[in-house]
Design a protein around this motif. Structure first.
Motif, PDB file in Angstrom:
ATOM      1  N   GLY B  16       0.849  -1.121  -0.171  1.00 26.92           N
ATOM      2  CA  GLY B  16      -0.060   0.239   0.072  1.00 26.92           C
ATOM      3  C   GLY B  16       0.686   1.313  -0.035  1.00 26.92           C
ATOM      4  N   GLN B  17       2.168   1.216   0.387  1.00 24.79           N
ATOM      5  CA  GLN B  17       2.986   2.293   0.342  1.00 24.79           C
ATOM      6  C   GLN B  17       3.471   2.765  -1.176  1.00 24.79           C
ATOM      7  OE1 GLN B  17       6.130   1.304   3.224  1.00 24.79           O
ATOM      8  NE2 GLN B  17       5.265   2.860   4.675  1.00 24.79           N
ATOM      9  N   HIS B  18       4.016   3.709  -0.927  1.00 31.48           N
ATOM     10  CA  HIS B  18       4.714   4.289  -2.356  1.00 31.48           C
ATOM     11  C   HIS B  18       6.147   4.557  -2.211  1.00 31.48           C
ATOM     12  CE1 HIS B  18       6.386   8.074  -4.157  1.00 31.48           C
ATOM     13  NE2 HIS B  18       5.723   7.768  -4.962  1.00 31.48           N
ATOM     14  N   VAL B  19       6.852   4.331  -3.338  1.00 32.42           N
ATOM     15  CA  VAL B  19       8.170   4.157  -3.645  1.00 32.42           C
ATOM     16  C   VAL B  19       8.673   5.054  -4.894  1.00 32.42           C
ATOM     17  CG1 VAL B  19       8.483   2.025  -4.844  1.00 32.42           C
ATOM     18  CG2 VAL B  19      10.165   2.768  -3.344  1.00 32.42           C
ATOM     19  N   THR B  20       9.973   5.591  -4.547  1.00 34.77           N
ATOM     20  CA  THR B  20      10.743   6.422  -5.676  1.00 34.77           C
ATOM     21  C   THR B  20      11.774   5.822  -5.770  1.00 34.77           C
ATOM     22  OG1 THR B  20       9.228   8.406  -5.125  1.00 34.77           O
ATOM     23  CG2 THR B  20      11.223   8.675  -6.324  1.00 34.77           C
ATOM     24  N   LEU B  21      12.443   5.542  -6.965  1.00 36.97           N
ATOM     25  CA  LEU B  21      13.621   4.994  -7.134  1.00 36.97           C
ATOM     26  C   LEU B  21      14.200   6.020  -8.114  1.00 36.97           C
ATOM     27  CD1 LEU B  21      12.883   1.142  -7.979  1.00 36.97           C
ATOM     28  CD2 LEU B  21      12.985   2.327  -5.946  1.00 36.97           C
ATOM     29  N   ARG B  22      15.624   6.246  -7.931  1.00 41.50           N
ATOM     30  CA  ARG B  22      16.177   6.971  -8.662  1.00 41.50           C
ATOM     31  C   ARG B  22      17.378   6.474  -9.603  1.00 41.50           C
ATOM     32  NH1 ARG B  22      14.366   9.268  -3.844  1.00 41.50           N
ATOM     33  NH2 ARG B  22      13.400  11.142  -3.933  1.00 41.50           N
ATOM     34  N   CYS B  23      17.607   7.111 -10.365  1.00 42.67           N
ATOM     35  CA  CYS B  23      18.778   6.695 -11.787  1.00 42.67           C
ATOM     36  C   CYS B  23      19.469   8.123 -12.359  1.00 42.67           C
ATOM     37  CB  CYS B  23      18.176   5.993 -12.797  1.00 42.67           C
ATOM     38  SG  CYS B  23      19.179   5.624 -14.042  1.00 42.67           S
ATOM     39  N   SER B  24      20.834   8.049 -12.076  1.00 41.97           N
ATOM     40  CA  SER B  24      21.550   8.966 -12.808  1.00 41.97           C
ATOM     41  C   SER B  24      22.172   8.510 -14.062  1.00 41.97           C
ATOM     42  CB  SER B  24      22.655   9.654 -11.889  1.00 41.97           C
ATOM     43  OG  SER B  24      22.011  10.376 -10.913  1.00 41.97           O
ATOM     44  N   PRO B  25      22.146   8.784 -15.201  1.00 39.51           N
ATOM     45  CA  PRO B  25      22.873   8.099 -16.495  1.00 39.51           C
ATOM     46  C   PRO B  25      24.341   8.426 -16.499  1.00 39.51           C
ATOM     47  CG  PRO B  25      21.534  10.020 -17.127  1.00 39.51           C
ATOM     48  CD  PRO B  25      21.287   9.882 -15.524  1.00 39.51           C
ATOM     49  N   ILE B  26      24.890   7.498 -17.613  1.00 36.63           N
ATOM     50  CA  ILE B  26      26.332   8.239 -17.752  1.00 36.63           C
ATOM     51  C   ILE B  26      26.316   9.350 -18.366  1.00 36.63           C
ATOM     52  CG2 ILE B  26      28.334   7.633 -19.564  1.00 36.63           C
ATOM     53  CD1 ILE B  26      27.371   4.575 -19.134  1.00 36.63           C
ATOM     54  N   SER B  27      27.370  10.442 -18.302  1.00 41.87           N
ATOM     55  CA  SER B  27      27.371  11.568 -18.817  1.00 41.87           C
ATOM     56  C   SER B  27      27.063  11.579 -20.238  1.00 41.87           C
ATOM     57  CB  SER B  27      28.762  12.189 -18.058  1.00 41.87           C
ATOM     58  OG  SER B  27      28.957  13.494 -18.798  1.00 41.87           O
ATOM     59  N   GLY B  28      26.226  12.406 -20.670  1.00 38.28           N
ATOM     60  CA  GLY B  28      26.043  12.443 -22.255  1.00 38.28           C
ATOM     61  C   GLY B  28      25.147  11.791 -22.721  1.00 38.28           C
ATOM     62  N   HIS B  29      24.674  10.990 -21.884  1.00 46.82           N
ATOM     63  CA  HIS B  29      23.424   9.925 -22.574  1.00 46.82           C
ATOM     64  C   HIS B  29      22.363  10.696 -22.034  1.00 46.82           C
ATOM     65  CE1 HIS B  29      25.792   5.778 -22.472  1.00 46.82           C
ATOM     66  NE2 HIS B  29      26.278   6.728 -22.760  1.00 46.82           N
ATOM     67  N   LYS B  30      21.247  10.658 -23.026  1.00 49.32           N
ATOM     68  CA  LYS B  30      20.075  11.471 -23.035  1.00 49.32           C
ATOM     69  C   LYS B  30      18.856  10.319 -22.930  1.00 49.32           C
ATOM     70  CE  LYS B  30      21.804  15.332 -25.525  1.00 49.32           C
ATOM     71  NZ  LYS B  30      21.624  16.123 -26.959  1.00 49.32           N
ATOM     72  N   SER B  31      18.977   9.027 -22.991  1.00 42.65           N
ATOM     73  CA  SER B  31      17.923   8.288 -22.882  1.00 42.65           C
ATOM     74  C   SER B  31      18.139   7.325 -21.907  1.00 42.65           C
ATOM     75  CB  SER B  31      18.099   7.272 -23.981  1.00 42.65           C
ATOM     76  OG  SER B  31      17.078   6.060 -24.080  1.00 42.65           O
ATOM     77  N   ALA B  66       7.066   7.197 -14.326  1.00 45.67           N
ATOM     78  CA  ALA B  66       8.415   7.954 -14.271  1.00 45.67           C
ATOM     79  C   ALA B  66       8.528   9.076 -14.877  1.00 45.67           C
ATOM     80  CB  ALA B  66       9.393   6.799 -15.140  1.00 45.67           C
ATOM     81  N   ARG B  67       9.400   9.714 -14.840  1.00 45.32           N
ATOM     82  CA  ARG B  67       9.867  11.204 -15.488  1.00 45.32           C
ATOM     83  C   ARG B  67      11.447  11.142 -15.602  1.00 45.32           C
ATOM     84  NH1 ARG B  67       8.662  15.725 -10.900  1.00 45.32           N
ATOM     85  NH2 ARG B  67       9.286  14.530  -9.086  1.00 45.32           N
ATOM     86  N   GLN B  68      11.807  12.013 -16.699  1.00 45.67           N
ATOM     87  CA  GLN B  68      13.043  12.367 -16.791  1.00 45.67           C
ATOM     88  C   GLN B  68      13.400  13.808 -16.531  1.00 45.67           C
ATOM     89  OE1 GLN B  68      14.895  11.774 -20.800  1.00 45.67           O
ATOM     90  NE2 GLN B  68      16.711  10.952 -19.820  1.00 45.67           N
ATOM     91  N   PHE B  69      14.297  14.244 -16.071  1.00 44.17           N
ATOM     92  CA  PHE B  69      14.552  15.457 -15.485  1.00 44.17           C
ATOM     93  C   PHE B  69      15.656  16.492 -16.556  1.00 44.17           C
ATOM     94  CE2 PHE B  69      12.578  15.558 -11.448  1.00 44.17           C
ATOM     95  CZ  PHE B  69      12.793  14.157 -11.111  1.00 44.17           C
ATOM     96  N   PRO B  70      15.590  17.756 -16.492  1.00 39.34           N
ATOM     97  CA  PRO B  70      16.492  18.184 -17.486  1.00 39.34           C
ATOM     98  C   PRO B  70      18.034  17.752 -17.557  1.00 39.34           C
ATOM     99  CG  PRO B  70      14.982  19.873 -16.346  1.00 39.34           C
ATOM    100  CD  PRO B  70      14.769  18.629 -15.808  1.00 39.34           C
ATOM    101  N   ASN B  71      18.331  17.355 -16.316  1.00 41.37           N
ATOM    102  CA  ASN B  71      19.926  16.659 -16.251  1.00 41.37           C
ATOM    103  C   ASN B  71      19.905  15.203 -16.514  1.00 41.37           C
ATOM    104  OD1 ASN B  71      18.746  15.445 -14.045  1.00 41.37           O
ATOM    105  ND2 ASN B  71      20.494  16.158 -12.620  1.00 41.37           N
ATOM    106  N   TYR B  72      18.974  14.900 -17.147  1.00 41.00           N
ATOM    107  CA  TYR B  72      18.657  13.605 -17.956  1.00 41.00           C
ATOM    108  C   TYR B  72      18.675  12.297 -16.771  1.00 41.00           C
ATOM    109  CZ  TYR B  72      19.637  15.881 -22.063  1.00 41.00           C
ATOM    110  OH  TYR B  72      19.698  16.677 -23.194  1.00 41.00           O
TER     111      TYR B  72
END
Lengths: 108, 112
Positions: B16-31, B66-72
């Motif tokens: 029933g709870q909510h969770v947020t997972l985070r990811c930082s891509p390799i520098s220069g990767h946009k996908s 999900a969402r992607q931020f300006p810094n990818y």
């Protein structure tokens, strides 16, 4: 339907023996196929992709469109080849479709 | 470059709870792509984002977003957690689309 099938969950061979990990796919159109590998306690990493036609760590894979297969082969297995191997297909919408994986165990 | 990074490494949540997972891509990767890997199975595609727009969605319920931020970098959100959501969540980045995807170490989510 887009699907990747790896029929063997576990493949066990002795060092120096030939290895073939099977992969069959279902896809309408021209597929882009990959093999990924995951060594113990390491992240999933790309081993090879069919369009590059490279041999990586002695492994090769040939795309057979007639048999819809992309089997991974190595003539002489090494103990360090022991890992989980995943066959993957690049499908519509930019997603990777993975098979269930085959655990390769190379015994000394 | 440290490669793709994910946080947290492990997480235990209650149904029933909510969770947020985070990811930082390799520098220069946009996908950035997200995958769910249940024990004993291969990774299953959840989302792909490119240039902050959703470019692909797998067969997952609307509880997943999900969402992607300006810094990818990217976030995966899962609402109303179920026991069946227990899995390893993988993030992968690439320059463009599915090619040469580089995977992070994953976040192990356990729902009790």
């Amino acid at each position: 339907a887009q699907r990747v099938t790896q029929p063997e969950k576990l493949l066990s061979v002795f060092k120096g023996a030939p290895v073939e990990l099977k992969c069959n796919y279902s896809y309408s159109g021209s597929p882009e196929l990959f093999w990924y590998v995951q060594y113990s306690r390491q992240r999933l990493q790309l081993l090879l992709r069919h369009i590059s036609r490279e041999s990586i760590k002695g492994f090769t894979a040939d795309l057979n469109k007639g048999e819809t297969s992309f089997h991974l082969k190595k003539p002489f297995a090494q103990e360090e080849d022991s890992a989980m191997y995943y066959c993957a297909l690049s499908g519509q919408g930019g997603k990777l479709i993975f098979g269930q994986g085959t655990e390769l165990s190379v015994k000394p | 470059d440290a490669g793709v990074t994910q946080s947290p490494t492990h997480l235990i949540k209650t149904r029933g709870q909510h969770v947020t997972l985070r990811c930082s891509p390799i520098s220069g990767h946009k996908s950035v792509s997200w995958y769910q890997q249940v024990l004993g199975q291969g990774p299953q595609f959840i989302f792909q984002y490119y240039e902050k727009e959703e470019r692909g969605r797998g067969n997952f319920p609307d509880r997943f977003s999900a969402r992607q931020f300006p810094n990818y970098s990217s976030e995966l959100n899962v609402n109303a957690l179920l026991l069946g959501d227990s899995a390893l969540y993988l993030c992968a980045s690439s320059l463009l689309g599915p090619y040469e995807q580089y995977f992070g170490p994953g976040t192990r989510l356990t729902v009790t």
